[in-house]
Write a protein that holds these residues in place. Structure first.
Motif, PDB file in Angstrom:
ATOM      1  N   GLY A 163       0.789  -1.229   0.000  1.00 26.46           N
ATOM      2  CA  GLY A 163       0.000   0.000   0.000  1.00 26.46           C
ATOM      3  C   GLY A 163       0.814   1.268   0.000  1.00 26.46           C
ATOM      4  N   LYS A 164       2.068   1.206  -0.449  1.00 21.10           N
ATOM      5  CA  LYS A 164       2.974   2.361  -0.411  1.00 21.10           C
ATOM      6  C   LYS A 164       3.047   2.980   0.983  1.00 21.10           C
ATOM      7  CE  LYS A 164       2.854   3.754  -5.279  1.00 21.10           C
ATOM      8  NZ  LYS A 164       2.691   4.880  -6.224  1.00 21.10           N
ATOM      9  N   ALA A 165       2.955   2.130   1.991  1.00 19.11           N
ATOM     10  CA  ALA A 165       3.115   2.598   3.373  1.00 19.11           C
ATOM     11  C   ALA A 165       4.611   2.703   3.662  1.00 19.11           C
ATOM     12  CB  ALA A 165       2.446   1.639   4.348  1.00 19.11           C
ATOM     13  N   VAL A 166       5.065   3.885   4.033  1.00 15.91           N
ATOM     14  CA  VAL A 166       6.496   4.133   4.186  1.00 15.91           C
ATOM     15  C   VAL A 166       7.085   3.325   5.327  1.00 15.91           C
ATOM     16  CG1 VAL A 166       8.224   5.892   4.711  1.00 15.91           C
ATOM     17  CG2 VAL A 166       6.348   6.412   3.149  1.00 15.91           C
ATOM     18  N   ASP A 167       6.375   3.245   6.466  1.00 11.55           N
ATOM     19  CA  ASP A 167       6.946   2.497   7.593  1.00 11.55           C
ATOM     20  C   ASP A 167       6.990   0.999   7.318  1.00 11.55           C
ATOM     21  OD1 ASP A 167       4.203   2.756   7.672  1.00 11.55           O
ATOM     22  OD2 ASP A 167       4.074   3.164   9.816  1.00 11.55           O
ATOM     23  N   VAL A 168       6.045   0.481   6.541  1.00  7.16           N
ATOM     24  CA  VAL A 168       6.111  -0.924   6.124  1.00  7.16           C
ATOM     25  C   VAL A 168       7.303  -1.125   5.196  1.00  7.16           C
ATOM     26  CG1 VAL A 168       4.942  -2.784   4.884  1.00  7.16           C
ATOM     27  CG2 VAL A 168       3.627  -1.295   6.412  1.00  7.16           C
ATOM     28  N   ALA A 169       7.512  -0.183   4.283  1.00  4.01           N
ATOM     29  CA  ALA A 169       8.649  -0.266   3.368  1.00  4.01           C
ATOM     30  C   ALA A 169       9.973  -0.164   4.118  1.00  4.01           C
ATOM     31  CB  ALA A 169       8.556   0.841   2.323  1.00  4.01           C
ATOM     32  N   LEU A 170      10.012   0.670   5.143  1.00  2.00           N
ATOM     33  CA  LEU A 170      11.236   0.860   5.914  1.00  2.00           C
ATOM     34  C   LEU A 170      11.569  -0.351   6.777  1.00  2.00           C
ATOM     35  CD1 LEU A 170      10.785   4.539   7.138  1.00  2.00           C
ATOM     36  CD2 LEU A 170      12.651   3.715   5.696  1.00  2.00           C
ATOM     37  N   ALA A 176       3.224 -14.935   8.520  1.00  2.00           N
ATOM     38  CA  ALA A 176       3.604 -16.344   8.478  1.00  2.00           C
ATOM     39  C   ALA A 176       2.768 -17.150   7.496  1.00  2.00           C
ATOM     40  CB  ALA A 176       3.492 -16.944   9.885  1.00  2.00           C
ATOM     41  N   ASP A 177       1.469 -16.830   7.402  1.00  2.00           N
ATOM     42  CA  ASP A 177       0.575 -17.587   6.520  1.00  2.00           C
ATOM     43  C   ASP A 177       0.617 -17.119   5.069  1.00  2.00           C
ATOM     44  OD1 ASP A 177      -0.269 -19.039   8.722  1.00  2.00           O
ATOM     45  OD2 ASP A 177      -1.898 -17.642   9.166  1.00  2.00           O
ATOM     46  N   LEU A 178       1.223 -15.947   4.838  1.00  3.64           N
ATOM     47  CA  LEU A 178       1.227 -15.375   3.488  1.00  3.64           C
ATOM     48  C   LEU A 178       2.628 -14.887   3.124  1.00  3.64           C
ATOM     49  CD1 LEU A 178      -2.050 -13.255   3.813  1.00  3.64           C
ATOM     50  CD2 LEU A 178      -1.792 -15.390   2.550  1.00  3.64           C
ATOM     51  N   PRO A 179       3.556 -15.788   2.955  1.00  2.34           N
ATOM     52  CA  PRO A 179       4.937 -15.368   2.662  1.00  2.34           C
ATOM     53  C   PRO A 179       5.063 -14.543   1.397  1.00  2.34           C
ATOM     54  CG  PRO A 179       4.639 -17.740   2.286  1.00  2.34           C
ATOM     55  CD  PRO A 179       3.419 -17.260   2.998  1.00  2.34           C
ATOM     56  N   ALA A 180       4.137 -14.670   0.482  1.00  2.00           N
ATOM     57  CA  ALA A 180       4.219 -13.935  -0.779  1.00  2.00           C
ATOM     58  C   ALA A 180       4.073 -12.427  -0.574  1.00  2.00           C
ATOM     59  CB  ALA A 180       3.149 -14.431  -1.748  1.00  2.00           C
ATOM     60  N   VAL A 181       3.457 -12.004   0.529  1.00  2.69           N
ATOM     61  CA  VAL A 181       3.245 -10.573   0.756  1.00  2.69           C
ATOM     62  C   VAL A 181       4.218 -10.000   1.786  1.00  2.69           C
ATOM     63  CG1 VAL A 181       0.814 -10.819   0.162  1.00  2.69           C
ATOM     64  CG2 VAL A 181       1.487 -10.865   2.562  1.00  2.69           C
ATOM     65  N   ASN A 182       5.196 -10.805   2.186  1.00  2.00           N
ATOM     66  CA  ASN A 182       6.212 -10.298   3.104  1.00  2.00           C
ATOM     67  C   ASN A 182       6.990  -9.161   2.459  1.00  2.00           C
ATOM     68  OD1 ASN A 182       5.416 -12.205   4.927  1.00  2.00           O
ATOM     69  ND2 ASN A 182       7.178 -13.551   4.643  1.00  2.00           N
ATOM     70  N   LYS A 183       7.477  -8.242   3.298  1.00  2.00           N
ATOM     71  CA  LYS A 183       8.299  -7.136   2.827  1.00  2.00           C
ATOM     72  C   LYS A 183       9.646  -7.188   3.536  1.00  2.00           C
ATOM     73  CE  LYS A 183       5.721  -4.686  -0.038  1.00  2.00           C
ATOM     74  NZ  LYS A 183       6.131  -4.409  -1.419  1.00  2.00           N
ATOM     75  N   GLU A 184      10.707  -7.242   2.747  1.00  2.00           N
ATOM     76  CA  GLU A 184      12.045  -7.180   3.334  1.00  2.00           C
ATOM     77  C   GLU A 184      12.354  -5.734   3.689  1.00  2.00           C
ATOM     78  OE1 GLU A 184      16.708  -8.201   2.217  1.00  2.00           O
ATOM     79  OE2 GLU A 184      15.081  -8.761   0.854  1.00  2.00           O
ATOM     80  N   ALA A 185      12.785  -5.496   4.923  1.00  2.00           N
ATOM     81  CA  ALA A 185      13.009  -4.136   5.408  1.00  2.00           C
ATOM     82  C   ALA A 185      14.079  -3.421   4.592  1.00  2.00           C
ATOM     83  CB  ALA A 185      13.401  -4.164   6.878  1.00  2.00           C
ATOM     84  N   ALA A 186      13.814  -2.152   4.281  1.00  2.00           N
ATOM     85  CA  ALA A 186      14.820  -1.315   3.628  1.00  2.00           C
ATOM     86  C   ALA A 186      15.732  -0.661   4.648  1.00  2.00           C
ATOM     87  CB  ALA A 186      14.141  -0.243   2.784  1.00  2.00           C
ATOM     88  N   CYS A 187      15.324  -0.699   5.928  1.00  2.00           N
ATOM     89  CA  CYS A 187      16.081  -0.022   6.980  1.00  2.00           C
ATOM     90  C   CYS A 187      16.408  -0.990   8.110  1.00  2.00           C
ATOM     91  CB  CYS A 187      15.272   1.152   7.526  1.00  2.00           C
ATOM     92  SG  CYS A 187      16.091   2.063   8.849  1.00  2.00           S
TER      93      CYS A 187
END
Length: 377
Positions: A163-170, A176-187
């Motif tokens: 959702g272009k959420a900056v803190d999620v991106a950071l 655990a149930d949806l590894p496809a939507v995991n986000k690797e931290a940029a920070c």
């Protein structure tokens, strides 16, 4: 090209208990064979997110929310619908995306979602209201899948894109149930540690009963609080290219996120026991380094703890130690085109090392211009 934006802060806190362990004592750690005060990275990340919100550094639609109460958030957006029917539709839509609700209506674990993701789920439910089965959380998993139109399932899963959420991106997320939507931290954020040796102290306190009788001479309450005072080295590193990728390659949003993060990390102060100690002490030094090779933490500048010296502040000595160590480390590992920007209230950072800012807004502006130029190369 690798672009790592590092943040090195020296921050002295007055007596406080900003981040407690399970016994109520300030967190600490052994580093360099000596006990140090510590503030956990998780605590610092939350303080950064709170500062971004408090100072309105990002639009609300580009923020995230960490909660188990996703159902309640969606029901607020569906307030024009029948409540019980809406609960069933929400459960069905979340089930289509692979998210489950417990009997109390909460998700099984904390979800870290962007505001846009929450809004998109509400829009999906409104759009497909008549097609969504009612009471999806009460059916078996097999039955729920069979009853769900395939197109809705596809759309629901596609909504979890960050959702272009900056803190999620950071800071990333893991479902655990949806590894496809995991986000690797940029920070990455390090645990803050004191640059010097620290001992715990104890505050024995009493409270008087304002309505006590004349013969009640004792305290109405007694207790004790552990605290300390320390000069901390704080470190974080931001992968600029990863941040841009996590924000769906939105260059302008990535640039505004860098600016917001620069200000938020400077203003981030944990809230623990602040009503008792009011330790509102901003950093004495903020150094921002743009690395083109690999990140270089300067924590080992304090492996040998800074020792108190008459007439010289611990913050001043800490900045001096850090500057000396950085020169040694950079000579061996840094890229020739690495750059420094800094805000220094101690006057101890080498003036020849980087571009000096006189205020936080100026530092934020300089960091933004530097990253903008590098992304344009």
């Amino acid at each position: 090209m690798s672009l790592f934006l590092e943040f090195h802060l020296i921050q002295n806190f007055a007596p406080s208990n900003l981040n407690r362990d399970d016994t109520g004592a300030p967190k600490d750690a052994i580093f360099g064979g000596q006990r140090r005060a510590r503030i956990s990275s998780q605590c610092i990340k939350r303080a950064i997110r709170q500062a971004a919100s408090e100072y309105d550094l990002l639009p609300s639609e580009n923020r995230g929310i960490r909660t188990k109460k996703l159902q309640s958030l969606l029901l607020e957006r569906l307030s024009d619908r029948d409540l019980e029917e809406a609960k069933g539709k929400v459960a069905a839509a979340l089930s289509a995306a692979g998210l489950k609700l417990k009997d109390d209506g909460k998700t099984e674990y904390l979800l870290f979602l962007g505001e846009n993701e929450v809004t998109a789920f509400a829009d999906l439910i409104q759009q497909h209201w008549d097609d969504l089965p009612v009471g999806g959380d009460k059916k078996s998993k097999k039955d729920s899948k069979a009853a769900m139109p395939a197109e809705i399932t596809k759309q629901a899963k596609a909504l979890l894109d960050g959702g272009k959420a900056v803190d999620v991106a950071l800071f990333g997320r893991m479902l655990a149930d949806l590894p496809a939507v995991n986000k690797e931290a940029a920070c990455q954020v390090a645990h803050a540690i004191s640059t010097h040796r620290v001992e715990r102290e104890f505050d024995y306190f009493t409270a008087v009963d304002d309505r006590g009788d004349e013969d009640e001479t004792g305290a109405g309450m007694i207790g004790q609080i552990e605290f300390n005072s320390a000069t901390f080295y704080r470190y974080a590193v931001l992968d600029v290219n990863k941040l841009r990728k996590n924000l769906q390659d939105d260059r302008e949003l990535a640039l505004s996120s860098v600016a917001a993060f620069t200000e938020a990390i400077a203003r981030a102060i944990p809230t623990g026991k602040q009503n008792s100690f009011a330790a509102h002490n901003p950093p004495e030094f903020i150094g921002v380094s743009l690395r083109h090779g690999s990140p270089l933490s300067l924590a080992n500048a304090f492996e040998r703890p800074v020792a108190p010296r008459a007439g010289k502040a611990l913050t001043q000595q800490s900045v001096e130690h850090m500057g000396t160590y950085e020169e040694q480390l950079a000579a061996a590992y840094a890229a020739v085109d690495d750059q420094w920007l800094y805000l220094d209230l101690t006057g101890s950072w080498p003036q020849s090392k980087g571009d000096k800012a006189s205020s936080l807004p100026e530092l934020v502006q300089k960091v933004s211009h530097l990253v903008d130029r590098k992304l344009g190369e």
